[in-house]
Design a protein around this motif. Structure first.
Motif, PDB file in Angstrom:
ATOM      1  N   GLU A  64       0.841  -1.191   0.000  1.00  0.00           N
ATOM      2  CA  GLU A  64       0.000   0.000   0.000  1.00  0.00           C
ATOM      3  C   GLU A  64       0.878   1.242   0.000  1.00  0.00           C
ATOM      4  N   PHE A  65       0.347   2.322  -0.576  1.00  0.00           N
ATOM      5  CA  PHE A  65       1.133   3.550  -0.697  1.00  0.00           C
ATOM      6  C   PHE A  65       1.659   4.033   0.640  1.00  0.00           C
ATOM      7  N   ILE A  66       0.824   4.059   1.670  1.00  0.00           N
ATOM      8  CA  ILE A  66       1.257   4.603   2.966  1.00  0.00           C
ATOM      9  C   ILE A  66       2.407   3.782   3.529  1.00  0.00           C
ATOM     10  N   GLU A  67       2.391   2.475   3.306  1.00  0.00           N
ATOM     11  CA  GLU A  67       3.496   1.629   3.776  1.00  0.00           C
ATOM     12  C   GLU A  67       4.770   1.908   2.977  1.00  0.00           C
ATOM     13  N   LEU A  68       4.633   2.088   1.678  1.00  0.00           N
ATOM     14  CA  LEU A  68       5.770   2.438   0.834  1.00  0.00           C
ATOM     15  C   LEU A  68       6.379   3.759   1.309  1.00  0.00           C
ATOM     16  N   ALA A  69       5.529   4.752   1.523  1.00  0.00           N
ATOM     17  CA  ALA A  69       6.001   6.070   1.945  1.00  0.00           C
ATOM     18  C   ALA A  69       6.671   6.010   3.322  1.00  0.00           C
ATOM     19  N   LYS A  70       6.112   5.236   4.233  1.00  0.00           N
ATOM     20  CA  LYS A  70       6.696   5.117   5.570  1.00  0.00           C
ATOM     21  C   LYS A  70       8.035   4.379   5.553  1.00  0.00           C
ATOM     22  N   SER A  71       8.175   3.420   4.663  1.00  0.00           N
ATOM     23  CA  SER A  71       9.394   2.609   4.658  1.00  0.00           C
ATOM     24  C   SER A  71      10.565   3.300   3.957  1.00  0.00           C
ATOM     25  N   ARG A  72      10.287   4.236   3.068  1.00  0.00           N
ATOM     26  CA  ARG A  72      11.355   4.910   2.331  1.00  0.00           C
ATOM     27  C   ARG A  72      12.164   5.810   3.271  1.00  0.00           C
ATOM     28  N   TYR A  73      13.457   5.786   3.109  1.00  0.00           N
ATOM     29  CA  TYR A  73      14.336   6.664   3.884  1.00  0.00           C
ATOM     30  C   TYR A  73      15.466   7.151   2.990  1.00  0.00           C
TER      31      TYR A  73
ATOM     32  N   LYS B 204      21.076   2.260   6.509  1.00  0.00           N
ATOM     33  CA  LYS B 204      19.958   2.254   7.449  1.00  0.00           C
ATOM     34  C   LYS B 204      19.434   3.675   7.575  1.00  0.00           C
ATOM     35  N   PRO B 205      18.196   3.804   8.014  1.00  0.00           N
ATOM     36  CA  PRO B 205      17.637   5.143   8.184  1.00  0.00           C
ATOM     37  C   PRO B 205      18.365   5.928   9.274  1.00  0.00           C
ATOM     38  N   SER B 206      18.450   7.210   9.083  1.00  0.00           N
ATOM     39  CA  SER B 206      18.960   8.104  10.123  1.00  0.00           C
ATOM     40  C   SER B 206      17.989   8.056  11.298  1.00  0.00           C
ATOM     41  N   PRO B 207      18.472   8.244  12.521  1.00  0.00           N
ATOM     42  CA  PRO B 207      17.548   8.290  13.662  1.00  0.00           C
ATOM     43  C   PRO B 207      16.445   9.354  13.487  1.00  0.00           C
ATOM     44  N   MET B 208      16.748  10.415  12.757  1.00  0.00           N
ATOM     45  CA  MET B 208      15.746  11.468  12.517  1.00  0.00           C
ATOM     46  C   MET B 208      14.582  10.971  11.667  1.00  0.00           C
ATOM     47  N   HIS B 209      14.796   9.906  10.902  1.00  0.00           N
ATOM     48  CA  HIS B 209      13.755   9.374  10.026  1.00  0.00           C
ATOM     49  C   HIS B 209      12.489   9.034  10.802  1.00  0.00           C
ATOM     50  N   TYR B 210      12.660   8.580  12.016  1.00  0.00           N
ATOM     51  CA  TYR B 210      11.520   8.127  12.810  1.00  0.00           C
ATOM     52  C   TYR B 210      10.876   9.246  13.630  1.00  0.00           C
TER      53      TYR B 210
END
Length: 171
Positions: free
Chosen positions: A2-11, A153-159
């Motif tokens: 789903e789009f929202i999952e794609l958007a949330k997972s991108r970093y 890996k995502p930056s800590p700021m990503h979350y």
């Protein structure tokens, strides 16, 4: 996905493998950029794809945030093709249009397992000169693109996200 999952997972990927993006995947990414909305459908974006050793060396010499990506995209707004708001002096949608293009490009890439990082930390004049960007074009984004390295890996700021109540106001 789903789009929202794609958007949330991108970093923002800041460590790339040296594996080059397959041409069919790159074409799909560029197609997503092509179909992105722009003001009055003016499509003022110009997309430069850097993959040759010479081009990558050149961009690395003027931008320290390429992170070892095997492909780099430069997105510019052609100021002669941007939509101009007749009610506001000196207002055109080049930055907005190219930002939308860049977003479509990043999300399509991510769906294909290809990472990116929107880079704004560079000397505009140096990059324009080194990459021979025409005077009528303005660089909006530099986008290193490639497969994330094993250590990416995502930056800590990503979350870290503000609550909706901090960014949304109902009128």
């Amino acid at each position: 996905m789903e789009f929202i999952e794609l958007a949330k997972s991108r970093y923002s990927v800041r460590s790339f493998s040296d594996k080059q993006i397959e041409s069919e995947k790159l074409n799909k990414i560029l197609e997503a950029a092509k179909i992105s909305p722009t003001a009055a459908n003016q499509q003022p974006q110009k997309i430069y794809v850097l993959q040759s050793e010479q081009a990558i060396r050149k961009i690395n010499s003027v931008c320290q945030c390429i992170f070892g990506a095997p492909t780099v995209i430069i997105i510019t707004a052609d100021e002669t093709e941007t939509w101009k708001n007749p009610f506001s002096k000196n207002y055109n949608t080049g930055d907005i249009d190219c930002s939308i293009v860049c977003t479509y490009l990043m999300l399509q890439a991510w769906e294909l397992g290809i990472g990116s990082c929107w880079v704004g930390y560079f000397d505009l004049a140096k990059v324009e000169k080194a990459m021979n960007i025409p005077d009528n074009e303005k660089i909006v984004a530099i986008l290193p693109l490639g497969y994330p390295s094993e250590s990416a890996k995502p930056s800590p700021m990503h979350y870290s996200r503000k609550e909706l109540k901090e960014t949304v106001k109902y009128l």
